[in-house]
Each structure stands twice: as structure tokens, then as C-alpha cells.
Design a protein around this motif. Sequence first.
Motif, PDB file in Angstrom:
ATOM      1  N   ASN A  56      -7.848  28.187  24.181  1.00 35.13           N
ATOM      2  CA  ASN A  56      -7.621  29.571  24.598  1.00 35.13           C
ATOM      3  C   ASN A  56      -6.511  30.303  23.838  1.00 35.13           C
ATOM      4  O   ASN A  56      -6.303  31.486  24.050  1.00 35.13           O
ATOM      5  CB  ASN A  56      -7.352  29.652  26.110  1.00 35.13           C
ATOM      6  CG  ASN A  56      -6.033  29.046  26.516  1.00 35.13           C
ATOM      7  OD1 ASN A  56      -5.140  28.800  25.723  1.00 35.13           O
ATOM      8  ND2 ASN A  56      -5.907  28.784  27.814  1.00 35.13           N
ATOM      9  N   ILE A  57      -5.810  29.629  22.958  1.00 38.60           N
ATOM     10  CA  ILE A  57      -4.671  30.241  22.282  1.00 38.60           C
ATOM     11  C   ILE A  57      -5.065  31.436  21.415  1.00 38.60           C
ATOM     12  O   ILE A  57      -4.279  32.350  21.216  1.00 38.60           O
ATOM     13  CB  ILE A  57      -3.874  29.202  21.474  1.00 38.60           C
ATOM     14  CG1 ILE A  57      -2.490  29.771  21.136  1.00 38.60           C
ATOM     15  CG2 ILE A  57      -4.635  28.762  20.230  1.00 38.60           C
ATOM     16  CD1 ILE A  57      -1.508  28.735  20.645  1.00 38.60           C
ATOM     17  N   HIS A  58      -6.286  31.468  20.922  1.00 37.45           N
ATOM     18  CA  HIS A  58      -6.725  32.571  20.069  1.00 37.45           C
ATOM     19  C   HIS A  58      -7.451  33.662  20.853  1.00 37.45           C
ATOM     20  O   HIS A  58      -7.978  34.604  20.262  1.00 37.45           O
ATOM     21  CB  HIS A  58      -7.590  32.048  18.932  1.00 37.45           C
ATOM     22  CG  HIS A  58      -6.847  31.101  18.054  1.00 37.45           C
ATOM     23  ND1 HIS A  58      -5.789  31.479  17.259  1.00 37.45           N
ATOM     24  CD2 HIS A  58      -6.978  29.770  17.878  1.00 37.45           C
ATOM     25  CE1 HIS A  58      -5.311  30.430  16.625  1.00 37.45           C
ATOM     26  NE2 HIS A  58      -6.011  29.381  16.983  1.00 37.45           N
ATOM     27  N   ASP A  59      -7.424  33.553  22.175  1.00 37.38           N
ATOM     28  CA  ASP A  59      -8.009  34.573  23.041  1.00 37.38           C
ATOM     29  C   ASP A  59      -6.881  35.526  23.448  1.00 37.38           C
ATOM     30  O   ASP A  59      -6.055  35.185  24.300  1.00 37.38           O
ATOM     31  CB  ASP A  59      -8.638  33.925  24.274  1.00 37.38           C
ATOM     32  CG  ASP A  59      -9.265  34.937  25.213  1.00 37.38           C
ATOM     33  OD1 ASP A  59      -9.042  36.162  25.052  1.00 37.38           O
ATOM     34  OD2 ASP A  59      -9.979  34.483  26.133  1.00 37.38           O
ATOM     35  N   PRO A  60      -6.819  36.721  22.864  1.00 32.57           N
ATOM     36  CA  PRO A  60      -5.710  37.631  23.167  1.00 32.57           C
ATOM     37  C   PRO A  60      -5.665  38.068  24.630  1.00 32.57           C
ATOM     38  O   PRO A  60      -4.604  38.457  25.118  1.00 32.57           O
ATOM     39  CB  PRO A  60      -5.940  38.818  22.232  1.00 32.57           C
ATOM     40  CG  PRO A  60      -7.355  38.739  21.806  1.00 32.57           C
ATOM     41  CD  PRO A  60      -7.755  37.296  21.906  1.00 32.57           C
ATOM     42  N   ASP A  61      -6.792  37.986  25.327  1.00 32.37           N
ATOM     43  CA  ASP A  61      -6.783  38.320  26.750  1.00 32.37           C
ATOM     44  C   ASP A  61      -5.949  37.322  27.554  1.00 32.37           C
ATOM     45  O   ASP A  61      -5.542  37.613  28.677  1.00 32.37           O
ATOM     46  CB  ASP A  61      -8.199  38.373  27.321  1.00 32.37           C
ATOM     47  CG  ASP A  61      -8.991  39.562  26.797  1.00 32.37           C
ATOM     48  OD1 ASP A  61      -8.372  40.588  26.429  1.00 32.37           O
ATOM     49  OD2 ASP A  61     -10.230  39.470  26.745  1.00 32.37           O
ATOM     50  N   ILE A  62      -5.699  36.170  26.980  1.00 34.74           N
ATOM     51  CA  ILE A  62      -4.858  35.158  27.621  1.00 34.74           C
ATOM     52  C   ILE A  62      -3.508  35.063  26.919  1.00 34.74           C
ATOM     53  O   ILE A  62      -2.462  35.180  27.533  1.00 34.74           O
ATOM     54  CB  ILE A  62      -5.558  33.781  27.630  1.00 34.74           C
ATOM     55  CG1 ILE A  62      -6.804  33.856  28.519  1.00 34.74           C
ATOM     56  CG2 ILE A  62      -4.607  32.680  28.121  1.00 34.74           C
ATOM     57  CD1 ILE A  62      -7.664  32.619  28.502  1.00 34.74           C
ATOM     58  N   SER A  63      -3.514  34.856  25.613  1.00 31.60           N
ATOM     59  CA  SER A  63      -2.271  34.564  24.900  1.00 31.60           C
ATOM     60  C   SER A  63      -1.377  35.774  24.648  1.00 31.60           C
ATOM     61  O   SER A  63      -0.171  35.630  24.504  1.00 31.60           O
ATOM     62  CB  SER A  63      -2.590  33.878  23.568  1.00 31.60           C
ATOM     63  OG  SER A  63      -3.363  34.719  22.740  1.00 31.60           O
ATOM     64  N   LEU A  64      -1.945  36.981  24.610  1.00 30.10           N
ATOM     65  CA  LEU A  64      -1.152  38.182  24.330  1.00 30.10           C
ATOM     66  C   LEU A  64      -1.202  39.192  25.471  1.00 30.10           C
ATOM     67  O   LEU A  64      -0.833  40.346  25.311  1.00 30.10           O
ATOM     68  CB  LEU A  64      -1.639  38.839  23.036  1.00 30.10           C
ATOM     69  CG  LEU A  64      -1.523  37.983  21.779  1.00 30.10           C
ATOM     70  CD1 LEU A  64      -2.175  38.694  20.587  1.00 30.10           C
ATOM     71  CD2 LEU A  64      -0.078  37.639  21.469  1.00 30.10           C
ATOM     72  N   ASN A  65      -1.618  38.762  26.627  1.00 33.51           N
ATOM     73  CA  ASN A  65      -1.758  39.630  27.789  1.00 33.51           C
ATOM     74  C   ASN A  65      -0.410  39.728  28.510  1.00 33.51           C
ATOM     75  O   ASN A  65       0.078  38.741  29.069  1.00 33.51           O
ATOM     76  CB  ASN A  65      -2.824  39.062  28.718  1.00 33.51           C
ATOM     77  CG  ASN A  65      -3.140  39.957  29.866  1.00 33.51           C
ATOM     78  OD1 ASN A  65      -2.319  40.739  30.322  1.00 33.51           O
ATOM     79  ND2 ASN A  65      -4.356  39.824  30.372  1.00 33.51           N
ATOM     80  N   LEU A  66       0.196  40.914  28.518  1.00 27.50           N
ATOM     81  CA  LEU A  66       1.517  41.088  29.118  1.00 27.50           C
ATOM     82  C   LEU A  66       1.533  40.771  30.613  1.00 27.50           C
ATOM     83  O   LEU A  66       2.580  40.396  31.144  1.00 27.50           O
ATOM     84  CB  LEU A  66       2.028  42.518  28.895  1.00 27.50           C
ATOM     85  CG  LEU A  66       2.350  42.862  27.448  1.00 27.50           C
ATOM     86  CD1 LEU A  66       2.762  44.323  27.334  1.00 27.50           C
ATOM     87  CD2 LEU A  66       3.426  41.965  26.882  1.00 27.50           C
ATOM     88  N   SER A  67       0.414  40.878  31.285  1.00 25.37           N
ATOM     89  CA  SER A  67       0.386  40.552  32.713  1.00 25.37           C
ATOM     90  C   SER A  67       0.323  39.038  32.955  1.00 25.37           C
ATOM     91  O   SER A  67       0.449  38.599  34.092  1.00 25.37           O
ATOM     92  CB  SER A  67      -0.774  41.249  33.417  1.00 25.37           C
ATOM     93  OG  SER A  67      -2.008  40.729  32.975  1.00 25.37           O
ATOM     94  N   LEU A  68       0.132  38.270  31.892  1.00 26.28           N
ATOM     95  CA  LEU A  68       0.049  36.812  32.046  1.00 26.28           C
ATOM     96  C   LEU A  68       1.245  36.071  31.446  1.00 26.28           C
ATOM     97  O   LEU A  68       1.162  34.868  31.175  1.00 26.28           O
ATOM     98  CB  LEU A  68      -1.250  36.295  31.418  1.00 26.28           C
ATOM     99  CG  LEU A  68      -2.528  36.756  32.106  1.00 26.28           C
ATOM    100  CD1 LEU A  68      -3.755  36.226  31.353  1.00 26.28           C
ATOM    101  CD2 LEU A  68      -2.568  36.323  33.555  1.00 26.28           C
ATOM    102  N   ILE A  69       2.353  36.798  31.239  1.00 30.94           N
ATOM    103  CA  ILE A  69       3.573  36.135  30.771  1.00 30.94           C
ATOM    104  C   ILE A  69       4.731  36.520  31.680  1.00 30.94           C
ATOM    105  O   ILE A  69       4.664  37.497  32.422  1.00 30.94           O
ATOM    106  CB  ILE A  69       3.901  36.437  29.284  1.00 30.94           C
ATOM    107  CG1 ILE A  69       4.070  37.932  29.028  1.00 30.94           C
ATOM    108  CG2 ILE A  69       2.846  35.861  28.374  1.00 30.94           C
ATOM    109  CD1 ILE A  69       4.449  38.279  27.606  1.00 30.94           C
ATOM    110  N   HIS A  70       5.789  35.734  31.664  1.00 26.49           N
ATOM    111  CA  HIS A  70       6.986  36.022  32.461  1.00 26.49           C
ATOM    112  C   HIS A  70       8.194  35.397  31.794  1.00 26.49           C
ATOM    113  O   HIS A  70       8.076  34.542  30.922  1.00 26.49           O
ATOM    114  CB  HIS A  70       6.818  35.535  33.898  1.00 26.49           C
ATOM    115  CG  HIS A  70       6.685  34.048  34.014  1.00 26.49           C
ATOM    116  ND1 HIS A  70       7.741  33.235  34.285  1.00 26.49           N
ATOM    117  CD2 HIS A  70       5.626  33.231  33.899  1.00 26.49           C
ATOM    118  CE1 HIS A  70       7.340  31.979  34.335  1.00 26.49           C
ATOM    119  NE2 HIS A  70       6.042  31.945  34.102  1.00 26.49           N
ATOM    120  N   ILE A  71       9.385  35.901  32.187  1.00 30.70           N
ATOM    121  CA  ILE A  71      10.628  35.301  31.705  1.00 30.70           C
ATOM    122  C   ILE A  71      11.361  34.682  32.864  1.00 30.70           C
ATOM    123  O   ILE A  71      11.081  34.937  33.999  1.00 30.70           O
ATOM    124  CB  ILE A  71      11.560  36.286  30.967  1.00 30.70           C
ATOM    125  CG1 ILE A  71      11.901  37.495  31.820  1.00 30.70           C
ATOM    126  CG2 ILE A  71      10.967  36.703  29.671  1.00 30.70           C
ATOM    127  CD1 ILE A  71      12.908  38.433  31.172  1.00 30.70           C
TER     128      ILE A  71
END
Length: 71
Positions: A56-71
Amino acid sequence: MMAQEWAKKFYRSKQWQDCRNSYIQNRILIDGGACEICHEQPGYIVHHKITLTPQNIHDPDISLNLSLIHI
């Protein structure tokens, strides 16, 4: 935690760096960039809510989706 060998190219990419920086800047505007878990310390490491895999790393809907990351 160091990136897996298969993920290193992604984490060095301009797309990820831009996504990461955008997210951090947005969080700074919201609450000064506090860690979203402890809410006490500044957050510097961005995590994916969905674990990245070679599939899934090359799927931007997962890897670059701002709603799916956190700090």
C-alpha cells in the motif's frame, strides 16, 4: 523506529516530505504542534494511522492522505 528498506525511497521522496511538512505546519497552527497522543510535548515524528506495507505504500490515498497521519 527506522524505516524498512522497501520504504526508504518513499520517505525520501518530495511527495512525502511535502505531505509531512504540510501536516506539521497545519498542526502548529491548530495547537502549536503538540503530540496528538500526550498533548504535552511538541510532535516531530509523523505516523501513519494505517501501517504502510509494500502493497500500500504507493497508494497515495493511504500513504499521502493527511487524514490518515498524526504526530
